[in-house]
Scaffold this motif. Structure first.
Motif, PDB file in Angstrom:
ATOM      1  N   ILE A 272      -3.893  -2.522   3.527  1.00 11.02           N
ATOM      2  CA  ILE A 272      -2.488  -2.369   3.919  1.00 11.02           C
ATOM      3  C   ILE A 272      -1.804  -1.296   3.075  1.00 11.02           C
ATOM      4  N   PHE A 273      -2.033  -1.330   1.764  1.00  5.45           N
ATOM      5  CA  PHE A 273      -1.355  -0.364   0.886  1.00  5.45           C
ATOM      6  C   PHE A 273      -1.979   1.010   1.016  1.00  5.45           C
ATOM      7  N   ASN A 274      -1.144   2.032   0.808  1.00  3.44           N
ATOM      8  CA  ASN A 274      -1.612   3.418   0.805  1.00  3.44           C
ATOM      9  C   ASN A 274      -2.224   3.692  -0.566  1.00  3.44           C
ATOM     10  N   MET A 275      -3.550   3.784  -0.601  1.00  4.01           N
ATOM     11  CA  MET A 275      -4.214   3.898  -1.893  1.00  4.01           C
ATOM     12  C   MET A 275      -4.020   5.287  -2.511  1.00  4.01           C
TER      13      MET A 275
ATOM     14  N   ARG B 276       3.405   7.006  -6.839  1.00  3.79           N
ATOM     15  CA  ARG B 276       4.743   7.032  -6.220  1.00  3.79           C
ATOM     16  C   ARG B 276       5.207   5.650  -5.792  1.00  3.79           C
ATOM     17  N   GLN B 277       4.312   4.939  -5.073  1.00  2.00           N
ATOM     18  CA  GLN B 277       4.714   3.638  -4.578  1.00  2.00           C
ATOM     19  C   GLN B 277       4.833   2.626  -5.714  1.00  2.00           C
ATOM     20  N   GLN B 278       4.025   2.832  -6.760  1.00  2.00           N
ATOM     21  CA  GLN B 278       3.992   1.841  -7.826  1.00  2.00           C
ATOM     22  C   GLN B 278       5.389   1.579  -8.372  1.00  2.00           C
TER      23      GLN B 278
ATOM     24  N   ALA C  64       8.223   2.194  -6.756  1.00  2.00           N
ATOM     25  CA  ALA C  64       9.173   1.796  -5.715  1.00  2.00           C
ATOM     26  C   ALA C  64       9.441   0.290  -5.783  1.00  2.00           C
ATOM     27  N   LEU C  65       8.401  -0.513  -5.933  1.00  2.00           N
ATOM     28  CA  LEU C  65       8.568  -1.966  -5.953  1.00  2.00           C
ATOM     29  C   LEU C  65       9.388  -2.400  -7.167  1.00  2.00           C
ATOM     30  N   PHE C  66       9.045  -1.890  -8.347  1.00  2.00           N
ATOM     31  CA  PHE C  66       9.760  -2.307  -9.553  1.00  2.00           C
ATOM     32  C   PHE C  66      11.204  -1.810  -9.550  1.00  2.00           C
TER      33      PHE C  66
ATOM     34  N   ARG D 165      15.858  -0.548   4.933  1.00  2.00           N
ATOM     35  CA  ARG D 165      14.816   0.486   4.927  1.00  2.00           C
ATOM     36  C   ARG D 165      13.454  -0.128   4.562  1.00  2.00           C
ATOM     37  N   ILE D 166      13.466  -1.000   3.558  1.00  2.00           N
ATOM     38  CA  ILE D 166      12.214  -1.657   3.134  1.00  2.00           C
ATOM     39  C   ILE D 166      11.681  -2.529   4.276  1.00  2.00           C
ATOM     40  N   ASN D 167      12.570  -3.268   4.918  1.00  2.00           N
ATOM     41  CA  ASN D 167      12.140  -4.163   6.003  1.00  2.00           C
ATOM     42  C   ASN D 167      11.506  -3.379   7.149  1.00  2.00           C
ATOM     43  N   HIS D 168      12.111  -2.241   7.489  1.00  2.00           N
ATOM     44  CA  HIS D 168      11.528  -1.423   8.561  1.00  2.00           C
ATOM     45  C   HIS D 168      10.153  -0.891   8.141  1.00  2.00           C
ATOM     46  N   LYS D 169      10.067  -0.433   6.889  1.00  2.00           N
ATOM     47  CA  LYS D 169       8.769   0.083   6.408  1.00  2.00           C
ATOM     48  C   LYS D 169       7.730  -1.035   6.444  1.00  2.00           C
ATOM     49  N   HIS D 170       8.127  -2.218   5.958  1.00  2.00           N
ATOM     50  CA  HIS D 170       7.200  -3.359   5.995  1.00  2.00           C
ATOM     51  C   HIS D 170       6.786  -3.670   7.438  1.00  2.00           C
ATOM     52  N   ALA D 171       7.769  -3.620   8.352  1.00  2.00           N
ATOM     53  CA  ALA D 171       7.461  -3.967   9.745  1.00  2.00           C
ATOM     54  C   ALA D 171       6.453  -2.978  10.326  1.00  2.00           C
ATOM     55  N   SER D 172       6.508  -1.730   9.885  1.00  2.00           N
ATOM     56  CA  SER D 172       5.582  -0.718  10.429  1.00  2.00           C
ATOM     57  C   SER D 172       4.156  -0.954   9.930  1.00  2.00           C
ATOM     58  N   MET D 173       4.006  -1.920   9.006  1.00  2.00           N
ATOM     59  CA  MET D 173       2.665  -2.224   8.485  1.00  2.00           C
ATOM     60  C   MET D 173       2.306  -3.690   8.693  1.00  2.00           C
ATOM     61  N   HIS D 174       3.183  -4.377   9.432  1.00  2.00           N
ATOM     62  CA  HIS D 174       2.943  -5.780   9.765  1.00  2.00           C
ATOM     63  C   HIS D 174       2.788  -6.666   8.516  1.00  2.00           C
TER      64      HIS D 174
ATOM     65  N   GLU E 191       3.193 -14.755   4.728  1.00  2.00           N
ATOM     66  CA  GLU E 191       2.190 -15.241   3.766  1.00  2.00           C
ATOM     67  C   GLU E 191       1.860 -14.222   2.674  1.00  2.00           C
ATOM     68  N   HIS E 192       2.255 -12.951   2.870  1.00  2.00           N
ATOM     69  CA  HIS E 192       1.997 -11.944   1.830  1.00  2.00           C
ATOM     70  C   HIS E 192       2.965 -12.095   0.649  1.00  2.00           C
ATOM     71  N   TYR E 193       4.150 -12.660   0.921  1.00  2.00           N
ATOM     72  CA  TYR E 193       5.188 -12.670  -0.123  1.00  2.00           C
ATOM     73  C   TYR E 193       4.817 -13.492  -1.360  1.00  2.00           C
TER      74      TYR E 193
ATOM     75  N   ILE F 287       1.959 -14.042  -2.485  1.00  2.00           N
ATOM     76  CA  ILE F 287       0.864 -13.350  -3.192  1.00  2.00           C
ATOM     77  C   ILE F 287       1.461 -12.294  -4.124  1.00  2.00           C
ATOM     78  N   VAL F 288       2.334 -11.449  -3.553  1.00  2.00           N
ATOM     79  CA  VAL F 288       2.958 -10.390  -4.352  1.00  2.00           C
ATOM     80  C   VAL F 288       3.793 -11.009  -5.477  1.00  2.00           C
ATOM     81  N   GLY F 289       4.571 -12.043  -5.145  1.00  2.00           N
ATOM     82  CA  GLY F 289       5.426 -12.706  -6.145  1.00  2.00           C
ATOM     83  C   GLY F 289       4.593 -13.283  -7.281  1.00  2.00           C
TER      84      GLY F 289
ATOM     85  N   GLY G  71       7.789   9.626   2.618  1.00  2.00           N
ATOM     86  CA  GLY G  71       7.078   8.979   1.517  1.00  2.00           C
ATOM     87  C   GLY G  71       8.019   7.936   0.970  1.00  2.00           C
ATOM     88  N   PRO G  72       7.651   7.259  -0.137  1.00  2.00           N
ATOM     89  CA  PRO G  72       8.558   6.256  -0.685  1.00  2.00           C
ATOM     90  C   PRO G  72       9.951   6.845  -0.900  1.00  2.00           C
ATOM     91  N   HIS G  73      10.964   6.091  -0.520  1.00  2.00           N
ATOM     92  CA  HIS G  73      12.341   6.578  -0.538  1.00  2.00           C
ATOM     93  C   HIS G  73      12.834   6.869  -1.961  1.00  2.00           C
ATOM     94  N   GLN G  74      13.614   7.914  -2.092  1.00  2.00           N
ATOM     95  CA  GLN G  74      14.367   8.175  -3.331  1.00  2.00           C
ATOM     96  C   GLN G  74      15.793   8.477  -2.907  1.00  2.00           C
TER      97      GLN G  74
HETATM   98  C1  HEM Z   1      10.463  -9.076  -2.160  1.00  2.00           C
HETATM   99  C2  HEM Z   1       9.357  -8.412  -2.325  1.00  2.00           C
HETATM  100  C3  HEM Z   1       9.179  -6.946  -2.017  1.00  2.00           C
HETATM  101  C4  HEM Z   1       9.953  -5.878  -2.342  1.00  2.00           C
HETATM  102  C5  HEM Z   1      11.242  -5.871  -3.133  1.00  2.00           C
HETATM  103  C6  HEM Z   1       9.300  -4.708  -1.809  1.00  2.00           C
HETATM  104  C7  HEM Z   1       9.773  -3.414  -1.935  1.00  2.00           C
HETATM  105  C8  HEM Z   1       9.203  -2.302  -1.373  1.00  2.00           C
HETATM  106  C9  HEM Z   1       9.716  -0.965  -1.475  1.00  2.00           C
HETATM  107  C10 HEM Z   1      10.968  -0.556  -2.231  1.00  2.00           C
HETATM  108  C11 HEM Z   1       8.898  -0.156  -0.777  1.00  2.00           C
HETATM  109  C12 HEM Z   1       9.055   1.352  -0.588  1.00  2.00           C
HETATM  110  C13 HEM Z   1       9.835   1.596   0.665  1.00  2.00           C
HETATM  111  C14 HEM Z   1       9.957   3.074   0.959  1.00  2.00           C
HETATM  112  O1  HEM Z   1       8.985   3.658   1.420  1.00  2.00           O
HETATM  113  O2  HEM Z   1      11.009   3.624   0.738  1.00  2.00           O
HETATM  114  C15 HEM Z   1       7.856  -0.965  -0.236  1.00  2.00           C
HETATM  115  C16 HEM Z   1       6.801  -0.490   0.511  1.00  2.00           C
HETATM  116  C17 HEM Z   1       5.681  -1.222   0.764  1.00  2.00           C
HETATM  117  N1  HEM Z   1       5.530  -2.581   0.586  1.00  2.00           N
HETATM  118 FE1  HEM Z   1       6.865  -3.833  -0.201  1.00  2.00          FE
HETATM  119  N2  HEM Z   1       8.163  -5.083  -1.182  1.00  2.00           N
HETATM  120  C18 HEM Z   1       8.045  -6.439  -1.286  1.00  2.00           C
HETATM  121  C19 HEM Z   1       7.047  -7.216  -0.759  1.00  2.00           C
HETATM  122  C20 HEM Z   1       5.906  -6.717  -0.188  1.00  2.00           C
HETATM  123  C21 HEM Z   1       4.809  -7.517   0.263  1.00  2.00           C
HETATM  124  C22 HEM Z   1       4.755  -9.042   0.222  1.00  2.00           C
HETATM  125  C23 HEM Z   1       3.860  -6.665   0.746  1.00  2.00           C
HETATM  126  C24 HEM Z   1       2.523  -7.015   1.338  1.00  2.00           C
HETATM  127  C25 HEM Z   1       1.501  -7.344   0.696  1.00  2.00           C
HETATM  128  C26 HEM Z   1       4.374  -5.317   0.599  1.00  2.00           C
HETATM  129  C27 HEM Z   1       3.717  -4.162   0.971  1.00  2.00           C
HETATM  130  C28 HEM Z   1       4.272  -2.905   0.964  1.00  2.00           C
HETATM  131  C29 HEM Z   1       3.567  -1.717   1.404  1.00  2.00           C
HETATM  132  C30 HEM Z   1       2.128  -1.671   1.902  1.00  2.00           C
HETATM  133  C31 HEM Z   1       4.466  -0.652   1.284  1.00  2.00           C
HETATM  134  C32 HEM Z   1       4.225   0.809   1.657  1.00  2.00           C
HETATM  135  C33 HEM Z   1       3.877   1.646   0.520  1.00  2.00           C
HETATM  136  C34 HEM Z   1       2.427   1.886   0.298  1.00  2.00           C
HETATM  137  O3  HEM Z   1       1.614   1.706   1.202  1.00  2.00           O
HETATM  138  O4  HEM Z   1       2.062   2.281  -0.807  1.00  2.00           O
HETATM  139  N3  HEM Z   1       5.614  -5.394   0.033  1.00  2.00           N
HETATM  140  N4  HEM Z   1       8.060  -2.276  -0.601  1.00  2.00           N
END
Ligand code: HEM
Ligand code: FAD
Length: 393
Positions: A42-45, A52-54, A56-58, A80-89, A93-95, A97-99, A388-391
């Motif tokens: 699922i993740f873009n390795m 870059r993505q590393q 984004a989450l933090f 924006r995050i929700n739409h990006k997530h939706a584009s990757m399904h 149940e993933h939440y 795991i990440v948490g 790419g990841p939003h800034q």
């Molecule tokens: C509450 C928890 C989460 C937060 C705050 C979060 C936040 C984000 C943010 C900020 C981005 C970047 C959006 C952009 O492109 O601008 C992102 C992308 C992404 N997130 Fe999440 N996320 C969460 C949970 C998850 C979960 C549970 C998964 C699935 C395992 C996931 C998978 C991804 C993937 C695959 C991307 C695309 C970036 C990539 O492929 O490297 N995220 N998320």
């Protein structure tokens, strides 16, 4: 509802998250992928390697902690995050795991700051954020599934037309293998495409903006080859595919789209950033309104100038369309040489009442936004998309 105590504790951890350096982010992703290797599909390795993505989450978690008592502020960035997530399904149940890996990482690396009390507060706070995301994403999935031409998860599409647009960009028309309709997209939205390139270790998902207006039958994407030696897993693979090849698509998503209003529109792009603009342009020119449309495009040289002929044809057919091109290296198809300078055409722009859409490399978009603000364009009239990841610009 979170207690005041939880809010206070979570807020106190903002510096911890905002300053989470590469040691923390790398540990998190290593932990995640070693315990849940299936997520590598699922993740873009490549984003992982470039880091870059590393962050984004933090960064998103730090913003959440900062605004935990006023979540309205986060509405746009969460959408924006929700739409990006939706584009990757991404699924509910993933939440957990990440948490779990997030909290595990903080406990392991920062045991002194991440005390049991802090852990408890963060477990609650993460659960709330996960709930918000799961609910929003469920609404997006329901929309994609329940409307005409809609679907859920991946659907097979065949390449029915492959068209070279320039030295680097090739368009692909993607038609459902099942021969049925496709759901309408908003002009500017993108598709998630899932492929397993030959030689690649994992399945890869990438987003591509849809480069034509909705027609109910197919989508078109226009893909730029990545030339860097280490890069280009999906884009270069797509360029090798011929008509008749099959790829998998997730339904359209994205919060960057043409606003439904009757304001004049200014579509500004650089390089392959013109893809969402093409969908917007076609939509605008086919509507009944008589609003002015300005199309500003910049690219390197004539060889890399995509869709030039299309723009000229449209301009000849629609007097309300004006278009200008900047070629960095100059050329007969340029109105201006060098980098885009909005001042050159400012007098023709609807600076007070227009909507401005920008897409291209980050440096380009930052420069253009700065120029527009200097011309007194209102911040809320400027919309942009990052490939790419939003800034924030
Ligand atoms: C509450 C928890 C989460 C937060 C705050 C979060 C936040 C984000 C943010 C900020 C981005 C970047 C959006 C952009 O492109 O601008 C992102 C992308 C992404 N997130 Fe999440 N996320 C969460 C949970 C998850 C979960 C549970 C998964 C699935 C395992 C996931 C998978 C991804 C993937 C695959 C991307 C695309 C970036 C990539 O492929 O490297 N995220 N998320
Ligand atoms: C909303 C959205 C819309 C998009 N629309 C389009 C579109 O219409 N057309 C289009 O062409 N693209 C579009 N993109 C970009 C597209 O999704 C891909 O990111 C792009 O095609 C590159 O993917 P890739 O697999 O070919 O390259 P990847 O292999 O993912 O590499 C991408 C980048 O990662 C970096 N990288 C890779 N490996 C390493 C490494 N080992 N070390 C350091 N850095 C590395 C490089 O900077 C490289 O350029 C869009 C992206 C988004 C988010």
């Amino acid at each position: 509802m979170l207690s005041d105590k939880t809010i206070e504790i979570v807020k106190s951890t903002v510096p911890l998250l905002a300053q989470a350096g590469t040691v923390v982010t790398e540990h998190f992703y290593k932990r995640l992928f070693s315990h849940n290797p299936e997520l590598q599909d699922i993740f873009n390795m490549a984003n992982q390697q470039s880091g870059r993505q590393q962050f984004a989450l933090f960064n998103a978690l730090a913003a959440y902690a900062q605004n935990i008592d006023n979540l309205d502020v986060l509405k746009e960035s969460l959408a924006r995050i929700n739409h990006k997530h939706a584009s990757m399904h991404i699924l509910p149940e993933h939440y957990p795991i990440v948490g779990g890996h997030l909290i595990g990482t903080l406990k392991e690396l920062l045991p002194e700051q991440f005390t049991p009390e802090v852990e408890y507060a963060w477990r609650e706070a993460y659960a709330l954020l996960a709930d918000i995301c799961i609910t929003e994403e469920a609404a997006l999935y329901a929309h994609s599934k329940n409307n005409i031409g809609g679907w859920s998860g991946t659907r097979q599409f065949v390449i029915t037309n492959k068209q070279v647009e320039s030295e680097l960009v090739t368009s692909f028309t993607l038609t459902p293998v099942d021969g049925k309709a496709v759901i309408t997209h908003k002009p500017g939205q993108y598709l998630g495409i899932k492929v397993k390139p030959t030689d690649a270790q994992y399945s890869e998902i990438r987003q591509y903006s849809i480069s034509q207006k909705s027609n109910g039958e197919n989508y078109r994407i226009s893909v730029k080859k990545e030339l860097l030696p280490a890069a280009g897993i999906v884009s270069n693979y797509l360029h090798t595919l011929d008509e008749g090849s099959v790829v998998e698509l997730y339904p359209p998503a994205g919060d960057f789209f043409l606003r439904a209003n009757n304001k004049p529109a200014v579509l500004i792009s650089a390089g392959v950033g013109q893809t969402p603009m093409l969908a917007m342009l076609q939509t605008l020119l086919s509507d009944a309104s008589n609003q002015a449309v300005t199309y500003l495009h910049a690219c390197e040289n004539t060889e890399q100038h995509s869709f030039n002929k299309f723009l000229s044809t449209q301009a000849a057919a629609h007097s309300r369309l004006t278009h200008y091109t900047w070629l960095n290296q100059g050329g007969s198809d340029a109105n201006f040489n060098g980098l885009m300078d909005i001042n050159k055409v400012a007098q023709q722009l609807p600076l007070n009442d227009g909507d401005f859409y920008i897409c291209g490399p980050v440096g380009f978009m930052a420069a253009i936004k700065k120029q527009l603000l200097a011309l007194s364009v209102a911040d809320e009239s400027i919309h942009y998309e990052m490939f790419g990841p939003h800034q924030d610009l």
